[in-house]
Design an enzyme around this catalytic site. Structure first.
Site, PDB file in Angstrom:
ATOM      1  N   CYS A 381       0.900  -1.210   0.024  1.00 53.43           N
ATOM      2  CA  CYS A 381      -0.073  -0.050  -0.013  1.00 53.43           C
ATOM      3  C   CYS A 381       0.763   1.349  -0.033  1.00 53.43           C
ATOM      4  O   CYS A 381       1.377   1.590  -0.854  1.00 53.43           O
ATOM      5  CB  CYS A 381      -0.916   0.227   1.092  1.00 53.43           C
ATOM      6  SG  CYS A 381      -2.533   0.880   0.609  1.00 53.43           S
ATOM      7  N   HIS A 507      -3.555  -4.951   0.386  1.00 54.68           N
ATOM      8  CA  HIS A 507      -3.104  -5.503   1.647  1.00 54.68           C
ATOM      9  C   HIS A 507      -3.186  -7.088   1.525  1.00 54.68           C
ATOM     10  O   HIS A 507      -4.184  -7.667   2.142  1.00 54.68           O
ATOM     11  CB  HIS A 507      -3.951  -5.134   2.843  1.00 54.68           C
ATOM     12  CG  HIS A 507      -3.914  -3.553   3.187  1.00 54.68           C
ATOM     13  ND1 HIS A 507      -2.793  -3.115   3.851  1.00 54.68           N
ATOM     14  CD2 HIS A 507      -4.392  -2.701   2.661  1.00 54.68           C
ATOM     15  CE1 HIS A 507      -2.533  -1.920   3.982  1.00 54.68           C
ATOM     16  NE2 HIS A 507      -3.679  -1.473   3.148  1.00 54.68           N
ATOM     17  N   GLU A 509      -1.908  -9.040   3.704  1.00 58.97           N
ATOM     18  CA  GLU A 509      -1.643  -9.683   4.879  1.00 58.97           C
ATOM     19  C   GLU A 509      -3.018 -10.025   5.578  1.00 58.97           C
ATOM     20  O   GLU A 509      -2.937 -10.846   6.551  1.00 58.97           O
ATOM     21  CB  GLU A 509      -0.884  -8.543   5.772  1.00 58.97           C
ATOM     22  CG  GLU A 509      -1.579  -7.265   6.236  1.00 58.97           C
ATOM     23  CD  GLU A 509      -1.382  -6.288   5.240  1.00 58.97           C
ATOM     24  OE1 GLU A 509      -1.029  -6.567   3.953  1.00 58.97           O
ATOM     25  OE2 GLU A 509      -1.497  -4.960   5.601  1.00 58.97           O
TER      26      GLU A 509
HETATM   27  N1  GLN Z   1      -1.951   6.953   2.752  1.00 52.32           N
HETATM   28  C1  GLN Z   1      -1.765   6.040   1.288  1.00 52.32           C
HETATM   29  C2  GLN Z   1      -3.474   6.342   0.880  1.00 52.32           C
HETATM   30  O1  GLN Z   1      -4.459   6.688   1.401  1.00 52.32           O
HETATM   31  C3  GLN Z   1      -1.645   4.635   1.856  1.00 52.32           C
HETATM   32  C4  GLN Z   1      -2.804   4.062   2.854  1.00 52.32           C
HETATM   33  C5  GLN Z   1      -2.425   2.668   2.959  1.00 52.32           C
HETATM   34  O2  GLN Z   1      -1.155   2.415   3.201  1.00 52.32           O
HETATM   35  N2  GLN Z   1      -3.299   2.032   3.523  1.00 52.32           N
HETATM   36  O3  GLN Z   1      -3.578   5.937  -0.567  1.00 52.32           O
END
Ligand code: GLN
Length: 535
Positions: A381, A507, A509
Site C-alpha cells: 500500500c 493488503h 496480509e
Molecule cells: N495513505 C495512502 C493512501 O491513502 C496509503 C494507505 C495505506 O497504506 N493503507 O492511499
C-alpha cells in the site's frame, strides 16, 4: 433451535487475549466438524476503528466487504473459516447510531427511547443476525473488561439473551488473570473472585472460567476458584502463557478441555462426532520448534515499535517462516528515526501501509537501498506508493516526485487521488475499501507466486498510481505487474532486473493463514533465504 450461543467476556485486566481464546475455541469446534460464526462487540463509541490511531487500537483489520474492524477479527479469520462480514463487528457507536436513526424515522411510535430496552434490543438483534439453519455455534466476544461502565449495556443484553433463548442454549465463558506473586511464590485468585462476583451481580453466572496464568494452576487452587466462583473445578480451565507462539494456544486449550467442556455443557458430548483433527496445527508447532535457519527482515514503518499496529503483517511473515522452516527475526525500524546502516545486514525489507507524511522520506531511503543493493523488497500500500516515488525520483530523474498526499504542489504527482476534486470532510468511508479484483501480467514475478492471473485482494487507501506517468516509468524499467481488470488502476509494480522487488496497492496480509500462507509473503521469505545464503 439449532444454533447455540457462546459469550466470551474478560475480567481483571484488559489485553488478556480474549480474541485469541475465542478464535481458538472456534477453531477447535470447527475441527470437530461444527459450523461456527464469530463476532465482536466493542463497547467504545467510535462507529468503527477506521479512524482510530494505531497507537491506541493497533491495526485496522479490513474484511472482504470493506468493513474496518478490530484486530481480533484477524485472529478469527486466521484460525477459523467463519465468514466475516459487517455483522461480525459492532461498537456502541454503531448500535446507538442505528437506534437514533430509527428514533428520527419515528419507528418508536412516541415512546421514550432508553438503554433498556432499545439499546439492548439492538444489541440482541446484532447477535441474532449470525444465527442460521446451518450454524451450530455463534461465538460473541464482548470487548473491554467487566466492571467498565461502557460495557454494561452489552452485558445486560447477553443476560437478557439467555432469558430469551433459554439458558441451556447459551454458554458464558469468562477469561481472567490469576496473577503470580514472586515474593510469596503464590498464585492469587482474589481478583478472579471479584471479577466473577461483579458478573454475578448483573445476573451472569459464568459456566466456564479460562484463567490466564504464568504458572500451572494446582488442583488445590482450581478447587478454590471453583468453590468461590460457583463452578465445577473441571470448568476452571488453565491458559498458561504461550512459550514461543500464539499458535500454541488452541492446543493448550484443547489439552485442558475447553472444547470438550463446552460440548458437555450443550450436551453434545455424546454426539457421534470424530475427535478433532489437529494434525495441521501440530505440524505448525513442530516447524516453529525446529527452524533450520534464521533470517532477518526489516519492517520500516511509522509504528514499527508498536507490534499491534502491523499485527497481520507480522503474522503473515511468521506463516511464511513456518512454510520454509525458518525463524524470521523482525527488525522494526521507525521510519523517521533509523539509519540506513541498520538495513545493511538484513535479508529483506518490508515497507507496510500508512497514512500521513511522517517518516515517508525514511521509507524512500530504505527502498533506494533495497533497490540498489538488490535486497528483496516488499512494499504494501503506502510501501508500494513510496517505491513508485523512489523510482520516479532516482531512476527516472523526476526531481521531487511525490504523492499529493504529502506535497500538493509537487511538480511530479506520481501518486494522486483518483478524483482530486473529491471533497473529503467525512474522514470515515472515503476510501477504496474491501476486496477488488486484479489481473496479473503473465510475465510477472507475482504471477509466478500466485499461479493465476485473476486474484482478489483487500484494499484500504485513497491515493492511486497516476497513469500519466505509466509510460515514463515503464520505459525506465518499472513493470506494471497487475492492474484492475479494466486496466485503469495500477495494483502491482515490480522491477524485473531485481531479484525480488514487488509493491502492491492492496493488503495481502489480511488473507494469510498459518495453515495457508499468502503466496507473496511465502515467496518474499524464500527470496530472503536465498539472499542470506548468497551473502
Ligand atoms: N495513505 C495512502 C493512501 O491513502 C496509503 C494507505 C495505506 O497504506 N493503507 O492511499
Amino acid at each position: 433451535m439449532r444454533t447455540k450461543h457462546i459469550f466470551i467476556t474478560g475480567g481483571v485486566v484488559s489485553s488478556l487475549g480474549k480474541g485469541l481464546t475465542s478464535a481458538s475455541l472456534g477453531m477447535l469446534l470447527e475441527s470437530r466438524n461444527y459450523s461456527v460464526r464469530m463476532q465482536k462487540l466493542d463497547p467504545y463509541l467510535n462507529i468503527d476503528p477506521g479512524t482510530m490511531s494505531p497507537y491506541q487500537h493497533g491495526e485496522v483489520y479490513v474484511l472482504d466487504d470493506g468493513s474496518e474492524t478490530d484486530l481480533d477479527l484477524g485472529h478469527y479469520e486466521r484460525f477459523t473459516s467463519s465468514p466475516l462480514t459487517r455483522r461480525s463487528s459492532w461498537t456502541s457507536g454503531k448500535i446507538y447510531r442505528n437506534v437514533l436513526r430509527k428514533e428520527r424515522r419515528g419507528l418508536f411510535l412516541g415512546k421514550t427511547v432508553q438503554v433498556i430496552p432499545h439499546i439492548t434490543n439492538e444489541i440482541k438483534r446484532a447477535i441474532r443476525s449470525l444465527r442460521g439453519d446451518d450454524v451450530d455455534f455463534v461465538l460473541t466476544e464482548i470487548g473491554g473488561t467487566v466492571g467498565d461502565i461502557e460495557s454494561l449495556p452489552f452485558l445486560e443484553a447477553i443476560r437478557q439473551f439467555a432469558l430469551d433463548v433459554g439458558r441451556a442454549n447459551c454458554l458464558f465463558i469468562h477469561l481472567t488473570l490469576i496473577p503470580y506473586l514472586k515474593s510469596s511464590n503464590q498464585l492469587k485468585t482474589k481478583p478472579t473472585q471479584h471479577s466473577v462476583s461483579r458478573l454475578r451481580q448483573i445476573g451472569i453466572q459464568p459456566d466456564i472460567l479460562v484463567c490466564r496464568t504464568e504458572m500451572p494452576i494446582s488442583n488445590i487452587e482450581r478447587n478454590k476458584i471453583g468453590l468461590f466462583c460457583n463452578l465445577q473445578p473441571q470448568d476452571v480451565i488453565e491458559e498458561k502463557d504461550a512459550e514461543f507462539s500464539i499458535y500454541e494456544v488452541p492446543i493448550t486449550l484443547y489439552n485442558n478441555g475447553l472444547d470438550s467442556r463446552t460440548l458437555k455443557y450443550f450436551k453434545k458430548d455424546t454426539e457421534h462426532r470424530t475427535e478433532p483433527d489437529l494434525s495441521k496445527w501440530y505440524d505448525i508447532l513442530a516447524r516453529l520448534r525446529s527452524p533450520e535457519k534464521e533470517i532477518t527482515i526489516a519492517v520500516v514503518g511509522k509504528y514499527a515499535k508498536h507490534k499491534d499496529a502491523y499485527k497481520s503483517i507480522y503474522e503473515s511473515i511468521d506463516h511464511a517462516g513456518i512454510t520454509h522452516k525458518v525463524k524470521v527475526r523482525v527488525r522494526g525500524l521507525p521510519s523517521d528515526l533509523f539509519g540506513v546502516e541498520q538495513l545493511e545486514d538484513v535479508d529483506g525489507i518490508l515497507v507496510p501501509g500508512g497514512f500521513g507524511d511522517r517518516g515517508v522520506e525514511g521509507k524512500i531511503n530504505a527502498i533506494k537501498l533495497a533497490r540498489e543493493q538488490k535486497i528483496p523488497f516488499f512494499g504494501i500500500c503506502l510501501g508500494m506508493q513510496c517505491a513508485v516515488i523512489e523510482f520516479a525520483r532516482n531512476v527516472c530523474g523526476l526531481k521531487n516526485a511525490n504523492s499529493t498526499e504529502f506535497d500538493q504542489q509537487t511538480e511530479h504527482p506520481v501518486i494522486t487521488l483518483l478524483d482530486e476534486q473529491q471533497n473529503i470532510t467525512d474522514k470515515g468511508g472515503t476510501m477504496r475499501l474491501g476486496t477488488q479484483p486484479t489481473t496479473l501480467n503473465k510475465l510477472s514475478n507475482s504471477f509466478k507466486c500466485y499461479q493465476q492471473t485473476e486474484i482478489n485482494e483487500r484494499h484500504r487507501h485513497r491515493y492511486e498510481f497516476n497513469n500519466s506517468y505509466k509510460e515514463k516509468l515503464e520505459s525506465a524499467g518499472l513493470m506494471i505487474a497487475g492492474t484492475s481488470p479494466d486496466g485503469g488502476l495500477v495494483e502491482v509494480v515490480e522491477i524485473a532486473s531485481h531479484p525480488w522487488f514487488v509493491g502492491v496497492q492492496y493488503h495481502p496480509e489480511f488473507k494469510s493463514k498459518p495453515t495457508k500462507p499468502h503466496p507473496l509473503f511465502a515467496n518474499f521469505i524464500k527470496a530472503a533465504i536465498k539472499h542470506t545464503t548468497e551473502k
